[in-house]
Design a protein around this motif. Sequence first.
Motif, PDB file in Angstrom:
ATOM      1  N   ALA A 224      24.693  10.492  45.421  1.00  0.00           N
ATOM      2  CA  ALA A 224      25.623   9.413  45.679  1.00  0.00           C
ATOM      3  C   ALA A 224      25.037   8.438  46.689  1.00  0.00           C
ATOM      4  O   ALA A 224      24.341   8.822  47.616  1.00  0.00           O
ATOM      5  CB  ALA A 224      26.946   9.976  46.204  1.00  0.00           C
ATOM      6  N   THR A 225      25.343   7.178  46.490  1.00  0.00           N
ATOM      7  CA  THR A 225      24.929   6.142  47.418  1.00  0.00           C
ATOM      8  C   THR A 225      25.911   6.106  48.578  1.00  0.00           C
ATOM      9  O   THR A 225      27.116   6.273  48.392  1.00  0.00           O
ATOM     10  CB  THR A 225      24.926   4.768  46.707  1.00  0.00           C
ATOM     11  OG1 THR A 225      24.079   4.852  45.578  1.00  0.00           O
ATOM     12  CG2 THR A 225      24.458   3.674  47.628  1.00  0.00           C
ATOM     13  N   TYR A 226      25.404   5.878  49.767  1.00  0.00           N
ATOM     14  CA  TYR A 226      26.258   5.835  50.955  1.00  0.00           C
ATOM     15  C   TYR A 226      27.302   4.744  50.813  1.00  0.00           C
ATOM     16  O   TYR A 226      27.004   3.613  50.455  1.00  0.00           O
ATOM     17  CB  TYR A 226      25.403   5.605  52.209  1.00  0.00           C
ATOM     18  CG  TYR A 226      26.241   5.366  53.442  1.00  0.00           C
ATOM     19  CD1 TYR A 226      26.976   6.401  53.999  1.00  0.00           C
ATOM     20  CD2 TYR A 226      26.321   4.112  54.013  1.00  0.00           C
ATOM     21  CE1 TYR A 226      27.754   6.200  55.119  1.00  0.00           C
ATOM     22  CE2 TYR A 226      27.099   3.904  55.139  1.00  0.00           C
ATOM     23  CZ  TYR A 226      27.807   4.945  55.685  1.00  0.00           C
ATOM     24  OH  TYR A 226      28.589   4.737  56.791  1.00  0.00           O
ATOM     25  N   GLN A 227      28.540   5.094  51.109  1.00  0.00           N
ATOM     26  CA  GLN A 227      29.664   4.167  51.097  1.00  0.00           C
ATOM     27  C   GLN A 227      30.190   4.070  52.529  1.00  0.00           C
ATOM     28  O   GLN A 227      30.727   5.048  53.054  1.00  0.00           O
ATOM     29  CB  GLN A 227      30.770   4.671  50.158  1.00  0.00           C
ATOM     30  CG  GLN A 227      30.309   4.907  48.739  1.00  0.00           C
ATOM     31  CD  GLN A 227      29.908   3.620  48.043  1.00  0.00           C
ATOM     32  OE1 GLN A 227      30.573   2.586  48.161  1.00  0.00           O
ATOM     33  NE2 GLN A 227      28.807   3.658  47.330  1.00  0.00           N
TER      34      GLN A 227
ATOM     35  N   LEU B 200      22.278  17.551  54.031  1.00  0.00           N
ATOM     36  CA  LEU B 200      22.587  16.173  54.427  1.00  0.00           C
ATOM     37  C   LEU B 200      21.744  15.211  53.607  1.00  0.00           C
ATOM     38  O   LEU B 200      20.601  15.509  53.257  1.00  0.00           O
ATOM     39  CB  LEU B 200      22.308  15.974  55.918  1.00  0.00           C
ATOM     40  CG  LEU B 200      23.191  16.780  56.867  1.00  0.00           C
ATOM     41  CD1 LEU B 200      22.818  16.463  58.304  1.00  0.00           C
ATOM     42  CD2 LEU B 200      24.667  16.501  56.624  1.00  0.00           C
ATOM     43  N   ASN B 201      22.308  14.068  53.300  1.00  0.00           N
ATOM     44  CA  ASN B 201      21.604  13.014  52.579  1.00  0.00           C
ATOM     45  C   ASN B 201      20.960  12.088  53.615  1.00  0.00           C
ATOM     46  O   ASN B 201      21.665  11.344  54.302  1.00  0.00           O
ATOM     47  CB  ASN B 201      22.586  12.243  51.699  1.00  0.00           C
ATOM     48  CG  ASN B 201      21.950  11.065  50.992  1.00  0.00           C
ATOM     49  OD1 ASN B 201      20.751  10.836  51.112  1.00  0.00           O
ATOM     50  ND2 ASN B 201      22.753  10.321  50.263  1.00  0.00           N
TER      51      ASN B 201
ATOM     52  N   LEU C 262      22.828   9.127  56.001  1.00  0.00           N
ATOM     53  CA  LEU C 262      22.877   9.219  57.467  1.00  0.00           C
ATOM     54  C   LEU C 262      22.113   8.076  58.125  1.00  0.00           C
ATOM     55  O   LEU C 262      22.518   7.582  59.180  1.00  0.00           O
ATOM     56  CB  LEU C 262      22.346  10.565  57.929  1.00  0.00           C
ATOM     57  CG  LEU C 262      23.249  11.748  57.578  1.00  0.00           C
ATOM     58  CD1 LEU C 262      22.618  13.054  58.028  1.00  0.00           C
ATOM     59  CD2 LEU C 262      24.625  11.593  58.182  1.00  0.00           C
ATOM     60  N   ALA C 263      21.036   7.632  57.501  1.00  0.00           N
ATOM     61  CA  ALA C 263      20.285   6.493  58.048  1.00  0.00           C
ATOM     62  C   ALA C 263      21.146   5.228  58.001  1.00  0.00           C
ATOM     63  O   ALA C 263      21.149   4.435  58.952  1.00  0.00           O
ATOM     64  CB  ALA C 263      18.986   6.294  57.276  1.00  0.00           C
TER      65      ALA C 263
END
Length: 107
Positions: A2-5, A72-73, A77-78
Amino acid sequence: MATYQAREGWEALGDPTRLAIVTRLAERPRAVGDLADELPISRPAVSQHLKVLKDAGLVADHAAGTRRVYRLNPAGLAALRDQLETFWNRALDGYQDVVEQSTEENS
């Protein structure tokens, strides 16, 4: 993966149980059962929390036999860290403006 939202990421971390899951995943990848053994909630509840974290782009998973292992992705987190850094820099700029204005008024 999943892409960070952004909005979902912050909301996901606002829940104490999800924050506890992220804290544990920061130590090492874990399966749902391992997390459930460490937390005062059931496996189905852990799975629901992991889904929220995954949908927000903060965790990723992979199959390991019959289990799913979560970690963790780093990209999510970045992105979260970049947002915090932006907020921090804006706060420092605002503080600098106040200090400079105060200095000018006292001169």
